[in-house]
Design an enzyme around this catalytic site. Structure first.
Site, PDB file in Angstrom:
ATOM      1  N   GLY A 169     -11.044   0.623  -5.083  1.00  0.00           N
ATOM      2  CA  GLY A 169     -10.088  -0.399  -4.630  1.00  0.00           C
ATOM      3  C   GLY A 169     -10.490  -0.937  -3.274  1.00  0.00           C
ATOM      4  O   GLY A 169      -9.663  -1.127  -2.382  1.00  0.00           O
ATOM      5  N   ALA A 170     -11.802  -1.219  -3.123  1.00  0.00           N
ATOM      6  CA  ALA A 170     -12.340  -1.518  -1.790  1.00  0.00           C
ATOM      7  C   ALA A 170     -12.342  -3.009  -1.447  1.00  0.00           C
ATOM      8  O   ALA A 170     -12.825  -3.381  -0.386  1.00  0.00           O
ATOM      9  CB  ALA A 170     -13.759  -0.958  -1.680  1.00  0.00           C
ATOM     10  N   ASN A 171     -11.809  -3.850  -2.340  1.00  0.00           N
ATOM     11  CA  ASN A 171     -11.824  -5.294  -2.041  1.00  0.00           C
ATOM     12  C   ASN A 171     -10.618  -5.726  -1.222  1.00  0.00           C
ATOM     13  O   ASN A 171     -10.549  -6.875  -0.774  1.00  0.00           O
ATOM     14  CB  ASN A 171     -11.860  -6.111  -3.342  1.00  0.00           C
ATOM     15  CG  ASN A 171     -10.678  -5.812  -4.229  1.00  0.00           C
ATOM     16  OD1 ASN A 171     -10.497  -4.656  -4.629  1.00  0.00           O
ATOM     17  ND2 ASN A 171      -9.874  -6.802  -4.529  1.00  0.00           N
TER      18      ASN A 171
ATOM     19  N   GLY B  82      -8.562  -0.070   1.401  1.00  0.00           N
ATOM     20  CA  GLY B  82      -9.897   0.200   0.872  1.00  0.00           C
ATOM     21  C   GLY B  82     -10.943  -0.690   1.527  1.00  0.00           C
ATOM     22  O   GLY B  82     -12.047  -0.229   1.874  1.00  0.00           O
TER      23      GLY B  82
ATOM     24  N   SER C  97       0.817   9.143  -0.743  1.00  0.00           N
ATOM     25  CA  SER C  97       1.907   8.577   0.046  1.00  0.00           C
ATOM     26  C   SER C  97       2.882   9.694   0.366  1.00  0.00           C
ATOM     27  O   SER C  97       3.193  10.535  -0.500  1.00  0.00           O
ATOM     28  CB  SER C  97       2.615   7.483  -0.753  1.00  0.00           C
ATOM     29  OG  SER C  97       3.860   7.185  -0.142  1.00  0.00           O
TER      30      SER C  97
ATOM     31  N   TYR D 235       6.250   5.276  -8.609  1.00  0.00           N
ATOM     32  CA  TYR D 235       5.149   5.198  -7.633  1.00  0.00           C
ATOM     33  C   TYR D 235       5.091   6.494  -6.813  1.00  0.00           C
ATOM     34  O   TYR D 235       4.031   7.124  -6.692  1.00  0.00           O
ATOM     35  CB  TYR D 235       5.354   3.977  -6.724  1.00  0.00           C
ATOM     36  CG  TYR D 235       4.367   3.877  -5.592  1.00  0.00           C
ATOM     37  CD1 TYR D 235       3.105   3.323  -5.788  1.00  0.00           C
ATOM     38  CD2 TYR D 235       4.683   4.355  -4.322  1.00  0.00           C
ATOM     39  CE1 TYR D 235       2.187   3.242  -4.743  1.00  0.00           C
ATOM     40  CE2 TYR D 235       3.784   4.287  -3.276  1.00  0.00           C
ATOM     41  CZ  TYR D 235       2.531   3.723  -3.483  1.00  0.00           C
ATOM     42  OH  TYR D 235       1.642   3.649  -2.448  1.00  0.00           O
TER      43      TYR D 235
END
Ligand SMILES: NC(=O)c1ccc[n+]([C@@H]2O[C@H](COP(=O)([O-])OP(=O)(O)OC[C@H]3O[C@@H](n4cnc5c(N)ncnc54)[C@H](OP(=O)(O)O)[C@@H]3O)[C@@H](O)[C@H]2O)c1
Length: 333
Positions: free
Chosen positions: A45-47, A51, A179, A208
């Site tokens: 999730g680095a975009n 991330g 989280s 979540y």
């Protein structure tokens, strides 16, 4: 029936206010001398959001970064190169809602002879309603939880994460981005575990944080299983605190505007939120450490349910069973 700590997204976001003012006792422990030269680091999730900030900061500190993303290839990588001043960044396609993509990604790393020193399992979604993936599993359950089980097992069994302790000064580190909202979630409900059911915004918020409790329980069990018979990897968990990111991009318009306003006032920039993760990823303070938890720059315990060994064993067995049901190529450590 399972429940998470919050079921109201505005209340959940306002909880970030407490984090905003909390004392960060370990903040001074990260210095410019903490660098990644010679280290290969994966960020999922680095975009976007945290991330992306991690990719930039690790590259800026001398590391080779593999940005695993499903979108913005190659733009996000080009941007990260510019911001970090490093060309040592590679982008790889990875869609965590597609099991085939997870296999292709892991096979690709193996084929390229990659050995990961640091693996940051960062990708996550917050969905306002259930979405069925092609495997039949619900998307938030798959992306936020089960895909991380698949990824870690495949990366370890293929040797991309090498847990043998032969001749290595830096032992691999695996970091789960979680989280602190997992605290207070219910025990894992195995009646509904992995089953698809419809939900709305309240249950989505609740899921979540509940899925983060499941993730932390898995990380704890993975740490137990990896660290025996002369093997070692640091398997640790961190909550970055409230991050001004794109995590609410799927929320209904009015709610999204409300949440984004709260984010812009009390949430930290991704660049700032990335710092405790960088600390956990490279600091000598984490040499030889496993099953640790940081809430930003504060050392803490996770919810006590996460540490119950029987819960860990049961979760492992049920996760593997579920994985094998949807994937003939499942391969566990
Ligand atoms: N924001 C907060 O306040 C906060 C607080 C505590 C913990 N966290 C955790 O921090 C992590 C990063 O979130 P963020 O706040 O930085 O949000 P973000 O900006 O939305 O980033 C989430 C990342 O996950 C990726 N992702 C989502 N679904 C994916 C899929 N199917 N396959 C591959 N990648 C996928 C997204 O890719 P796309 O751009 O393609 O969607 C994006 O790169 C998450 O694990 C989140 O739970 C966030």
């Amino acid at each position: 029936m399972s429940h998470g700590r919050f079921d109201n997204p505005v209340v959940a976001a306002m909880a970030g206010l407490k984090d905003f003012f909390s004392k960060q006792e370990l903040e001074d422990r990260l210095s410019e001398n903490d660098r990644f030269e010679g280290k290969t680091c994966l960020v999922t999730g680095a975009n976007s959001g945290l991330g992306f900030a991690l990719a930039v900061e690790i590259a800026r500190r001398g590391g080779k970064v593999i940005m695993a993303c499903r979108r913005q290839i190659p733009e996000a990588g080009e941007n990260a190169k510019k911001l970090s001043g490093s060309g040592n960044i590679e982008m790889k396609f990875l869609d965590l809602s597609k099991i085939g993509s997870i296999h292709e990604f892991c096979d690709g790393l193996k084929k390229d002879g990659i050995r990961l020193d640091v693996t940051i399992l960062n990708a996550g979604v917050a969905l306002p309603k259930a979405r069925k993936t092609e495997s039949g599993l619900e998307e938030m359950f798959l992306v936020n939880y089960l895909s991380n089980v698949m990824l870690t097992n495949l990366l370890i069994t293929s040797g991309v994460i090498d847990i043998s302790t032969n001749q290595k000064s830096f032992r691999p580190r695996v970091i789960f981005i979680s989280s602190d909202s997992h605290q207070g979630s219910s025990l894992i409900d195995y009646e509904e575990f992995g089953k698809y059911y419809d939900y709305g915004t309240s249950k989505g918020i609740s899921n979540y944080s509940y899925f983060k409790l499941i993730l932390n329980t898995y990380a704890t069990e993975l740490s137990r299983r990896v660290n025996n018979n002369g093997h070692f990897a640091g398997i640790n968990v961190i909550c970055p605190g409230p991050v001004h990111s794109n995590i609410v991009k799927e929320a209904p318009l009015l709610l999204r505007i409300t949440l984004k306003s709260i984010f812009s006032i009390i949430f930290k920039s991704p660049g700032k939120a990335a710092m405790p993760v960088v600390y956990m990823a490279i600091s000598p303070d984490y040499t030889g450490k496993t099953n640790e938890y940081l809430h930003m720059f504060r050392h803490k315990k996770m919810d006590s349910k996460v540490y119950i060994p029987e819960e860990g064993t049961k979760l492992w067995d049920r996760s593997v069973e579920l994985w094998k049901n949807v994937d003939p190529l499942a391969q566990t450590i």
